[in-house]
Scaffold this active site. Structure first.
Site, PDB file in Angstrom:
ATOM      1  N   ASN A  10       0.830  -1.172  -0.220  1.00  9.33           N
ATOM      2  CA  ASN A  10      -0.193   0.077  -0.053  1.00  9.33           C
ATOM      3  C   ASN A  10       0.915   1.189   0.009  1.00  9.33           C
ATOM      4  O   ASN A  10       1.428   1.719   0.999  1.00  9.33           O
ATOM      5  CB  ASN A  10      -0.857  -0.078   1.352  1.00  9.33           C
ATOM      6  N   LYS A  17       3.428   0.811   3.144  1.00 10.39           N
ATOM      7  CA  LYS A  17       2.924  -0.184   4.054  1.00 10.39           C
ATOM      8  C   LYS A  17       3.105  -1.421   3.414  1.00 10.39           C
ATOM      9  O   LYS A  17       2.704  -1.648   2.277  1.00 10.39           O
ATOM     10  CB  LYS A  17       1.663   0.025   4.743  1.00 10.39           C
ATOM     11  N   ARG A 101      -2.601  -2.074  -3.415  1.00  8.38           N
ATOM     12  CA  ARG A 101      -3.587  -1.247  -3.381  1.00  8.38           C
ATOM     13  C   ARG A 101      -3.647  -0.284  -4.158  1.00  8.38           C
ATOM     14  O   ARG A 101      -2.707   0.758  -4.212  1.00  8.38           O
ATOM     15  CB  ARG A 101      -3.852  -0.995  -1.929  1.00  8.38           C
ATOM     16  N   HIS A 190     -12.743   3.020  -0.213  1.00  9.20           N
ATOM     17  CA  HIS A 190     -12.682   1.937   0.783  1.00  9.20           C
ATOM     18  C   HIS A 190     -13.558   0.472   0.226  1.00  9.20           C
ATOM     19  O   HIS A 190     -13.839  -0.104   1.102  1.00  9.20           O
ATOM     20  CB  HIS A 190     -13.750   2.358   2.137  1.00  9.20           C
ATOM     21  N   HIS A 218     -17.812   2.343   7.648  1.00 12.24           N
ATOM     22  CA  HIS A 218     -16.324   2.136   7.659  1.00 12.24           C
ATOM     23  C   HIS A 218     -15.966   3.235   8.538  1.00 12.24           C
ATOM     24  O   HIS A 218     -15.945   4.408   7.652  1.00 12.24           O
ATOM     25  CB  HIS A 218     -15.629   2.008   6.360  1.00 12.24           C
ATOM     26  N   GLY A 222     -10.366   8.109   7.461  1.00 11.10           N
ATOM     27  CA  GLY A 222     -11.183   8.409   6.652  1.00 11.10           C
ATOM     28  C   GLY A 222     -12.552   7.383   7.067  1.00 11.10           C
ATOM     29  O   GLY A 222     -12.656   6.635   7.444  1.00 11.10           O
ATOM     30  N   ARG A 251     -11.395  15.227   7.107  1.00 12.87           N
ATOM     31  CA  ARG A 251     -12.084  15.802   6.011  1.00 12.87           C
ATOM     32  C   ARG A 251     -13.618  16.161   6.589  1.00 12.87           C
ATOM     33  O   ARG A 251     -14.150  15.643   7.299  1.00 12.87           O
ATOM     34  CB  ARG A 251     -12.375  14.899   5.107  1.00 12.87           C
ATOM     35  N   GLY A 340     -11.050   1.629  12.834  1.00  7.34           N
ATOM     36  CA  GLY A 340     -10.587   2.177  14.197  1.00  7.34           C
ATOM     37  C   GLY A 340     -11.943   2.712  15.023  1.00  7.34           C
ATOM     38  O   GLY A 340     -11.837   2.067  16.063  1.00  7.34           O
ATOM     39  N   GLU A 343     -14.666  -0.147  15.278  1.00  8.83           N
ATOM     40  CA  GLU A 343     -14.441  -1.349  15.875  1.00  8.83           C
ATOM     41  C   GLU A 343     -14.337  -1.187  17.315  1.00  8.83           C
ATOM     42  O   GLU A 343     -14.361  -1.956  18.203  1.00  8.83           O
ATOM     43  CB  GLU A 343     -13.268  -2.101  15.367  1.00  8.83           C
ATOM     44  N   GLU A 394      -8.046  -5.044   5.147  1.00  7.90           N
ATOM     45  CA  GLU A 394      -8.057  -4.785   3.779  1.00  7.90           C
ATOM     46  C   GLU A 394      -6.760  -5.601   3.189  1.00  7.90           C
ATOM     47  O   GLU A 394      -6.772  -5.865   2.148  1.00  7.90           O
ATOM     48  CB  GLU A 394      -7.634  -3.241   3.712  1.00  7.90           C
TER      49      GLU A 394
HETATM   50  P1  ADP Z   1      -6.985   4.888   8.891  1.00  3.60           P
HETATM   51  O1  ADP Z   1      -6.909   3.409   8.335  1.00  3.60           O
HETATM   52  O2  ADP Z   1      -8.215   5.615   7.970  1.00  3.60           O
HETATM   53  O3  ADP Z   1      -5.915   5.548   9.203  1.00  3.60           O
HETATM   54  P2  ADP Z   1      -7.985   3.427  11.339  1.00  3.60           P
HETATM   55  O4  ADP Z   1      -9.170   2.709  10.529  1.00  3.60           O
HETATM   56  O5  ADP Z   1      -6.906   2.706  11.795  1.00  3.60           O
HETATM   57  O6  ADP Z   1      -7.838   4.480  10.315  1.00  3.60           O
HETATM   58  O7  ADP Z   1      -8.663   4.291  12.113  1.00  3.60           O
HETATM   59  C1  ADP Z   1      -7.890   5.358  13.168  1.00  3.60           C
HETATM   60  C2  ADP Z   1      -8.785   5.829  14.110  1.00  3.60           C
HETATM   61  O8  ADP Z   1      -9.583   5.003  14.953  1.00  3.60           O
HETATM   62  C3  ADP Z   1      -8.278   6.771  15.021  1.00  3.60           C
HETATM   63  O9  ADP Z   1      -8.163   8.332  14.498  1.00  3.60           O
HETATM   64  C4  ADP Z   1      -9.049   6.943  16.119  1.00  3.60           C
HETATM   65  O10 ADP Z   1      -9.858   7.946  16.169  1.00  3.60           O
HETATM   66  C5  ADP Z   1      -9.817   5.607  16.233  1.00  3.60           C
HETATM   67  N1  ADP Z   1      -9.425   4.718  17.293  1.00  3.60           N
HETATM   68  C6  ADP Z   1      -8.419   3.949  17.190  1.00  3.60           C
HETATM   69  N2  ADP Z   1      -8.661   3.064  18.481  1.00  3.60           N
HETATM   70  C7  ADP Z   1      -9.621   3.496  19.082  1.00  3.60           C
HETATM   71  C8  ADP Z   1     -10.212   3.250  20.532  1.00  3.60           C
HETATM   72  N3  ADP Z   1      -9.451   2.436  21.205  1.00  3.60           N
HETATM   73  N4  ADP Z   1     -11.178   4.094  20.763  1.00  3.60           N
HETATM   74  C9  ADP Z   1     -11.765   5.051  20.265  1.00  3.60           C
HETATM   75  N5  ADP Z   1     -11.113   5.264  18.796  1.00  3.60           N
HETATM   76  C10 ADP Z   1     -10.323   4.577  18.343  1.00  3.60           C
END
Ligand code: ADP
Length: 409
Positions: A10, A17, A101, A190, A218, A222, A251, A340, A343, A394
């Site tokens: 990626n 990555k 990707r 996504h 998702h 983003g 964003r 993030g 989940e 992903e």
């Molecule tokens: P991307 O792949 O778009 O960079 P992720 O899917 O890894 O992002 O999500 C990152 C975001 O998830 C972080 O900016 C944060 O807001 C949120 N996040 C990660 N861990 C936690 C947690 N334990 N509790 C709440 N929010 C979380």
């Protein structure tokens, strides 16, 4: 085919990555993939470049290497060295292909695609609609081709899953000739995540994906929502670019397009300045200075009003899309949270469906508080519409799509 390893790359403008996975045969396949190593090279081209490498099966710990990595070629060579040190070198006969990707596949690429010169030219032709992403993806592909010219390289597109959107959802209501001439339409992003999560959610529900209707949220840095009918995307919140739709980390998501002309006329901001404002200084960070939901949650606990308002705006937008996609689908089997925020942030999930019992939607407080890495239901027993948390993956999806394509050759 004996070769079963897939390297997933990626490539961003200043980062690379990667993940090395083993699929099929002894490696697993059908969800049994073994993850062999993962890592990241960041700040490529700067003095402060850093490589973080983590072997996952040898028992060796995470390794970090600081110091200038001049370009993507040097980055991939450094990655190859790290993998070789773990006995996983890129010249190993087990390596079957490299899966890339690629953010934008336009209308042309709706499936994982074996890369040749014509495909690469076509990905280049899409740069005007994905100026921030496709050039970096192309660099990653060329770099990998130089290192292993004999190996199949496969492009997996973020837009592909959304290619099934009907014209009524994919078109903007603007002059058709102008739109067609400049390829202005809604592509969605996504897609790899939405595809993976939709399949896993149907599995969790014990239903055939072709008979399952889902709203997938998702929510990462983003964020995008999609409406999935019978395994096919029928609408998604991102559009021509990943700027449309939900409130995200940095964003804005949806704004009146006239905001752009207004800022140009009254604040003298040119296109690049507004682009930077809406993509980098908006969303949660623009509203309260933080884009991490953990930090926002902590600040809300301390009575911070800016953080509270940012959270409320984020949730309001999310609920609007939830309602919209409920109406698009008519019948919804599950609302699925991933990435993030989706989940991990129980307060976001709770607020997203609060008071929607009339639509058959609710979360069970205890189930919602459970943390874990497995797909799980968080709605009360017997709920009309399931609410689920399904961790996205992903890299695994890219590896599986790549493996399927090269093993069929
Ligand atoms: P991307 O792949 O778009 O960079 P992720 O899917 O890894 O992002 O999500 C990152 C975001 O998830 C972080 O900016 C944060 O807001 C949120 N996040 C990660 N861990 C936690 C947690 N334990 N509790 C709440 N929010 C979380």
């Amino acid at each position: 085919m004996t070769a079963s390893r897939i390297l997933v790359l990626n490539s961003g403008s200043s980062s690379l990555k990667y993940q090395l996975l083993a699929l099929g045969g002894d490696g697993g396949g059908n969800g049994n993939a073994a993850r062999l190593a993962t890592g990241l090279v960041e700040r490529i081209g700067e003095e402060t470049s850093r490589l973080v490498h983590e072997p996952l099966t040898t028992g060796g710990g995470r390794r970090e290497r600081d110091g200038r990595v001049a370009d993507h070629d040097a980055a991939l060579e450094a990655v190859a060295d790290e993998l070789a040190a773990d006995g996983l070198g890129l010249d190993a006969p087990e390596l079957a292909a490299i899966g890339h990707r690629v953010v934008h596949g336009g209308l042309r690429f709706t499936e994982p695609t074996l890369i040749d010169d014509a495909v690469l030219t076509e990905i280049e032709r899409l740069v005007p609609v994905a100026p921030l992403h496709n050039p970096a993806n192309i660099t990653g592909i060329r770099t990998a081709q130089r290192l292993r010219p004999d190996l199949p390289q496969v492009a997996v597109f973020d837009t592909a899953f959304h290619a099934t959107m009907p014209e009524s959802a994919a078109r903007y209501a603007i002059d058709v000739r102008t739109a067609d001439e400049h390829r202005v339409r809604r592509y969605g992003f996504h897609g790899t995540s939405h595809a993976y999560v939709s399949r896993k959610a149907a599995e969790l529900l014990g239903r055939d994906p072709s008979e399952t209707n889902l709203i997938v949220l998702h929510l990462g840095n983003g964020a995008s929502a999609s409406a999935v009918r019978g395994g096919r995307c029928v609408d998604t919140s991102m559009g021509l670019t990943p700027l449309e739709g939900l409130v995200m980390g940095t964003r804005s998501g949806d704004v009146d397009p006239a905001v752009v002309f207004h800022l140009h006329r009254v604040a003298g901001m040119d296109a690049d300045a507004v682009d930077e404002l809406l993509n980098k200084r908006s969303g949660l960070v623009g509203l309260c200075g933080d884009n991490d939901m953990r930090e926002i949650d902590r600040r809300i606990g301390e009575g911070d009003e800016a953080a509270r308002l940012a959270f409320d705006i984020y949730i309001h937008r999310l609920r609007k899309y939830l309602g919209a996609y409920y109406a698009v689908l008519g019948r919804v089997d599950a609302v699925v949270f991933t990435a993030g925020v989706g989940e991990n942030a129980a307060p976001v999930r709770e607020a997203a469906v609060a008071g929607l019992e009339g639509l058959g939607l609710a979360v069970d407080k205890d189930l919602n508080a459970v943390r874990g890495h497995e797909p799980r239901l968080i709605s009360p027993e017997g709920a009309r519409v399931a609410v689920a948390v399904v961790p996205t993956d992903e890299e695994l999806e890219i590896a599986e799509q790549t493996y399927t394509l090269v093993s069929a050759r």
